[in-house]
Motif scaffolding. Sequence first.
Motif, mmCIF file in Angstrom:
data_model
loop_
_atom_site.group_PDB
_atom_site.id
_atom_site.type_symbol
_atom_site.label_atom_id
_atom_site.label_comp_id
_atom_site.label_asym_id
_atom_site.label_seq_id
_atom_site.Cartn_x
_atom_site.Cartn_y
_atom_site.Cartn_z
ATOM 1 N N LEU A 97 -5.002 0.583 9.779
ATOM 2 C CA LEU A 97 -4.217 -0.204 10.731
ATOM 3 C C LEU A 97 -2.805 0.370 10.799
ATOM 4 O O LEU A 97 -1.990 0.159 9.890
ATOM 5 C CB LEU A 97 -4.161 -1.673 10.293
ATOM 6 C CG LEU A 97 -3.343 -2.608 11.207
ATOM 7 C CD1 LEU A 97 -3.978 -2.692 12.596
ATOM 8 C CD2 LEU A 97 -3.204 -3.994 10.580
ATOM 9 N N PRO A 98 -2.482 1.105 11.858
ATOM 10 C CA PRO A 98 -1.129 1.675 11.968
ATOM 11 C C PRO A 98 -0.088 0.570 12.150
ATOM 12 O O PRO A 98 -0.432 -0.605 12.341
ATOM 13 C CB PRO A 98 -1.226 2.566 13.206
ATOM 14 C CG PRO A 98 -2.346 1.983 14.008
ATOM 15 C CD PRO A 98 -3.332 1.437 13.012
ATOM 16 N N VAL A 132 -10.896 -1.689 1.705
ATOM 17 C CA VAL A 132 -9.534 -1.205 1.493
ATOM 18 C C VAL A 132 -8.846 -1.142 2.851
ATOM 19 O O VAL A 132 -9.423 -0.644 3.829
ATOM 20 C CB VAL A 132 -9.532 0.198 0.844
ATOM 21 C CG1 VAL A 132 -8.112 0.767 0.789
ATOM 22 C CG2 VAL A 132 -10.148 0.142 -0.542
ATOM 23 N N LEU A 133 -7.629 -1.666 2.918
ATOM 24 C CA LEU A 133 -6.841 -1.595 4.143
ATOM 25 C C LEU A 133 -5.644 -0.686 3.910
ATOM 26 O O LEU A 133 -4.929 -0.824 2.916
ATOM 27 C CB LEU A 133 -6.350 -2.987 4.550
ATOM 28 C CG LEU A 133 -5.405 -3.039 5.762
ATOM 29 C CD1 LEU A 133 -6.131 -2.622 7.035
ATOM 30 C CD2 LEU A 133 -4.799 -4.433 5.916
ATOM 31 N N VAL A 134 -5.423 0.243 4.836
ATOM 32 C CA VAL A 134 -4.230 1.091 4.819
ATOM 33 C C VAL A 134 -3.369 0.630 5.985
ATOM 34 O O VAL A 134 -3.803 0.670 7.144
ATOM 35 C CB VAL A 134 -4.579 2.586 4.980
ATOM 36 C CG1 VAL A 134 -3.320 3.440 4.833
ATOM 37 C CG2 VAL A 134 -5.633 3.002 3.966
ATOM 38 N N THR A 135 -2.143 0.153 5.696
ATOM 39 C CA THR A 135 -1.298 -0.369 6.767
ATOM 40 C C THR A 135 0.166 -0.135 6.435
ATOM 41 O O THR A 135 0.512 0.275 5.327
ATOM 42 C CB THR A 135 -1.588 -1.854 7.045
ATOM 43 O OG1 THR A 135 -0.965 -2.256 8.262
ATOM 44 C CG2 THR A 135 -1.111 -2.735 5.900
ATOM 45 N N ALA A 190 -3.264 -0.697 0.750
ATOM 46 C CA ALA A 190 -2.357 0.435 0.550
ATOM 47 C C ALA A 190 -1.243 0.328 1.581
ATOM 48 O O ALA A 190 -1.432 0.646 2.758
ATOM 49 C CB ALA A 190 -3.112 1.754 0.703
ATOM 50 N N LEU A 191 -0.083 -0.139 1.122
ATOM 51 C CA LEU A 191 1.027 -0.401 2.025
ATOM 52 C C LEU A 191 1.996 0.776 2.102
ATOM 53 O O LEU A 191 2.214 1.474 1.114
ATOM 54 C CB LEU A 191 1.799 -1.637 1.559
ATOM 55 C CG LEU A 191 1.085 -2.979 1.676
ATOM 56 C CD1 LEU A 191 1.818 -4.041 0.871
ATOM 57 C CD2 LEU A 191 0.979 -3.405 3.144
#
Length: 379
Positions: A129-130, A169-172, A207-208
Amino acid sequence: MKFAHLSDLHLGKRLCEQSLLEDQREILRRILAILDEERPDGVLIAGDVYDKPVPPAEAVQLFDEFLVQLAQRGAPVFVISGNHDSAERIAFGGRLMSARGVYMAPVYDGRVEPVTLTDAFGPVDIYLLPFIKPAGVRRFFPDREILTYTDAVSAAVEAMAPDPARRSVLVTHQFVTGAVRCESEDLSVGGSDNVDASVFDAFDYVALGHLHGPQAAGRPTLRYCGSPLKYSFSEVSQTKSVTLMELAEKGRVEVRTRPLTPLRELVELRGRYEELTLRSFYQATSYPEDYLHITLTDEEDIPDAVGKLRVIYRNLLKLDYDNARTRAGQWDAQLPDAKRKSPLELFAELYEKQNGQPMSEEQNNFLRELIEKIWEEQV
């Protein structure tokens, strides 16, 4: 399954007009050395790849070299855009690069499809998620009221609908309420860029990116890895690192860090000119090579102090004085927190002082939307 978590590379950044490209090239080399030792199953890069939406050619070439090195190591790489990036430029070529295991987040269009990896415990869904803003999300959810960043991210996450029975897992790249900022990070409108941590409860690890200081945001698995280099003197005391996250069975996540040593440190020195120029003061130190902010305490200004000090401290970036004269001239000394307040907070204080009463909720919402619109046009 082990992941390396990186963010806020800010390639192409300059500090006090000093190019940091050499330092960035070296820190990426040191990151690769850590990855060679750790052998992660994936690398997560949580935004602000570049320092500007239109980065200099040298920065693009450096990131290209880094991606090639990562791809050659075989583990998939996941990259999103941050608020400093152009989402379109980060997304360019993403469908082609995915064939080599490099996944570049597309421009947000209301949908986020996961990339699924598998290990002995089953599937792991990776969502990219950009950086998003309310105005950019609102048009994809016309039946939903989206006024704040929490509203926007909540709508995006709900649309993903991660399976609670699977690891995800979310990368944002957002600012989670309660996390600690520093001077090198952008302060958005009225603090309205805050996102409530509960929005991310569905994910095993988030992952912020966005904040430069390594820190957990509410829970250990909701984490900012921080920037790999110190990008302002407010970060002097921070220890930069690579975050490593390991997923075992559902519900079991371990997080640890590996420290990063820069090519040159960021250092603040304070004292009289005579003290700082004594050979015994600097001889056994790295100060002559470090990036320095020097505060002189001499009561009289030293003629050509910068030029003289740079004979010893060749990377002196900032010089100021702290003495009776400068302290007397600090007209804003009674407002030490003014720089840390948002535009909305400052305007609200001014309004109340002028009118003897606080703004109404309608006025507050109008001003928030107006500042948000101005900010969107500038970013």
